[in-house]
Design a protein around this motif. Structure first.
Motif, PDB file in Angstrom:
ATOM      1  N   ILE A  32      10.762   1.864 -13.998  1.00  0.00           N
ATOM      2  CA  ILE A  32      11.907   1.528 -14.880  1.00  0.00           C
ATOM      3  C   ILE A  32      11.612   1.926 -16.393  1.00  0.00           C
ATOM      4  O   ILE A  32      12.688   2.485 -16.838  1.00  0.00           O
ATOM      5  N   ASP A  33      10.476   2.334 -16.691  1.00  0.00           N
ATOM      6  CA  ASP A  33      10.336   3.068 -18.086  1.00  0.00           C
ATOM      7  C   ASP A  33      10.742   4.372 -17.859  1.00  0.00           C
ATOM      8  O   ASP A  33      11.336   4.944 -18.852  1.00  0.00           O
ATOM      9  N   PHE A  39       3.353  -3.859  -8.809  1.00  0.00           N
ATOM     10  CA  PHE A  39       4.071  -4.268  -9.964  1.00  0.00           C
ATOM     11  C   PHE A  39       4.066  -3.339 -10.871  1.00  0.00           C
ATOM     12  O   PHE A  39       5.026  -2.928 -11.690  1.00  0.00           O
ATOM     13  N   ARG A  40       2.725  -2.591 -11.178  1.00  0.00           N
ATOM     14  CA  ARG A  40       2.658  -1.627 -12.197  1.00  0.00           C
ATOM     15  C   ARG A  40       3.650  -0.523 -12.022  1.00  0.00           C
ATOM     16  O   ARG A  40       4.192   0.155 -12.665  1.00  0.00           O
ATOM     17  N   ALA A  41       3.767  -0.186 -10.526  1.00  0.00           N
ATOM     18  CA  ALA A  41       4.283   1.088 -10.057  1.00  0.00           C
ATOM     19  C   ALA A  41       5.812   0.777 -10.370  1.00  0.00           C
ATOM     20  O   ALA A  41       6.657   1.784 -10.754  1.00  0.00           O
ATOM     21  N   ALA A  43       0.767  -1.243  -0.152  1.00  0.00           N
ATOM     22  CA  ALA A  43      -0.149   0.076  -0.014  1.00  0.00           C
ATOM     23  C   ALA A  43       0.661   1.319  -0.082  1.00  0.00           C
ATOM     24  O   ALA A  43       0.590   2.351  -0.555  1.00  0.00           O
ATOM     25  N   GLY A  44       2.023   1.302   0.871  1.00  0.00           N
ATOM     26  CA  GLY A  44       2.810   2.361   0.878  1.00  0.00           C
ATOM     27  C   GLY A  44       3.420   2.509  -0.620  1.00  0.00           C
ATOM     28  O   GLY A  44       3.552   3.728  -0.968  1.00  0.00           O
ATOM     29  N   ILE A  45       3.851   1.644  -1.014  1.00  0.00           N
ATOM     30  CA  ILE A  45       4.674   1.820  -2.419  1.00  0.00           C
ATOM     31  C   ILE A  45       3.615   2.198  -3.347  1.00  0.00           C
ATOM     32  O   ILE A  45       4.072   3.150  -4.263  1.00  0.00           O
ATOM     33  N   GLU A  79       4.158   5.877  -5.167  1.00  0.00           N
ATOM     34  CA  GLU A  79       4.631   5.808  -6.808  1.00  0.00           C
ATOM     35  C   GLU A  79       3.384   6.730  -7.359  1.00  0.00           C
ATOM     36  O   GLU A  79       3.925   7.089  -8.499  1.00  0.00           O
ATOM     37  N   HIS A  80       2.206   6.579  -6.927  1.00  0.00           N
ATOM     38  CA  HIS A  80       1.041   7.235  -7.749  1.00  0.00           C
ATOM     39  C   HIS A  80       1.503   8.928  -7.441  1.00  0.00           C
ATOM     40  O   HIS A  80       1.365   9.509  -8.570  1.00  0.00           O
TER      41      HIS A  80
END
Length: 349
Positions: free
Chosen positions: A226-227, A219-221, A162-164, A168-169
């Protein structure tokens, strides 16, 4: 202070308060007066400094600030005077702070996400704020919460899904801010409110489905990071594990369905190279330069990896793209570019 507002872009403002002010601490107190009562240790007041920037997303205000050692308080008098009733979500990039809510103090580390209801008392004490935060209109967020009282004082630890996810959002919103229109800003506001509400609502329940959703969002974050850093030669699993406060085994398990984190990064880089070599407007660029731009410094090894992934050499890829361009077709019509990893990358030893 500067104010850069364009009709089709998000309103943006930035300020620096420092030695060029007669009383920088007094100026910063005035700047924050609509939110907090600002205090500071006596030794910090004379040379007090603050950098501040903000994007106005509409019902969400996204801000970044750095300052000298500070104490920021919302007591009953401040709450009554300012009338601010928004919700405040923030994380400190460096340092950390001590947060007091409901009479209890706790330590909030760098990377932890803290949430406050500005209608309730709180205090933040830091040796040097360096934060990214959002102020969310109550009317946007509260209807999404199962229990509005659950939010005040919530701290999402930096190494949790949740924190990540929330951190990241917010980072992604800050990264996207300069290019967003006002309409797009409203969409991002709603997505931020929905995400925060889902995280807060999930704290009271722990079904496997909720944890799986958070892990997928995490995972999406990581993929977005990476991108964003794909051309950085220092990008590596170790770096990502440190930035996301996860262990290497956790990171490897996350990317196991994609052949592993290292192969995923390589695949994204080779896909970027493929697109550039297929672009006629980049035909004059040296192939080695294209490899370096995508974080592949050893162009001999990168050339072999490219051939394994795509079944052709980089020069042949560029030649075929030129042929197709002359025939009135684009590279995208000739080659199927996968969204994540070229199939050939999975065959690497």
């Amino acid at each position: 202070m500067t104010d850069d507002v364009r009709p089709d872009r998000l309103p943006y403002l930035a300020a620096h308060v420092g030695a060029d002010y007669a009383d920088p601490f007094a100026a910063c107190r005035e700047l924050l007066a609509t939110m907090f009562e600002l205090d500071a240790p006596p030794e910090a007041r004379a040379a007090y400094e603050m950098d501040f920037a903000l994007y106005d997303y509409g019902p969400v205000k996204l801000g970044m600030s750095r300052a000298s050692a500070s104490i920021m308080v919302r007591n009953p008098e401040t709450i009554a005077r300012t009338g601010a009733d928004q919700l405040h979500v923030q994380f400190y990039r460096t340092n950390g702070f001590h947060l007091t809510t409901d009479g209890a103090e706790r330590e909030v580390r760098p990377g932890d996400v803290a949430m406050l209801d500005l209608t309730r008392p709180s205090a933040i004490r830091s040796d040097g704020p360096d934060n990214l935060s959002v102020i969310i209109d109550r009317d946007l967020l509260l209807p999404l919460l199962l229990d509005p009282d659950d939010l005040h004082g919530v701290v999402l630890r930096r190494d949790t899904e949740a924190g990540i996810l929330v951190r990241e959002h917010l980072d992604e919103m800050w990264f996207k801010g300069p290019g967003l229109t006002v309409v797009e800003g409203l969409e991002w506001s709603r997505s931020a409110a929905g995400l925060i509400a889902e995280v807060v609502n999930a704290l009271g329940r722990t079904p496997a489905a909720t944890r799986a959703q958070l892990r997928q969002s995490q995972f999406r974050a990581v993929c977005r990071r990476i991108d964003r850093q794909i051309g950085d030669l220092e990008l590596s699993p170790d770096l990502l594990a440190r930035e996301f406060f996860v262990t290497r085994p956790t990171l490897y398990r996350m990317f196991e369905p994609h052949g592993g984190i290292g192969r995923y990064i390589l695949g994204r880089r080779l896909t970027g190279v493929f697109r550039d070599l297929s672009d006629p407007s980049m035909a004059s660029q040296n192939i080695a330069e294209v490899f370096r731009r995508w974080g592949l410094e050893n162009h001999t090894a990168a050339g072999r990896a490219f051939r394994t992934a795509w079944g052709m050499t980089p020069s042949r890829c560029r030649a075929r793209a030129r042929e197709q361009h002359r025939n009135g077709k684009s590279g995208a019509e000739t080659f199927a570019i996968p969204p994540e990893v070229p199939p050939g990358v999975r065959a690497f030893r």
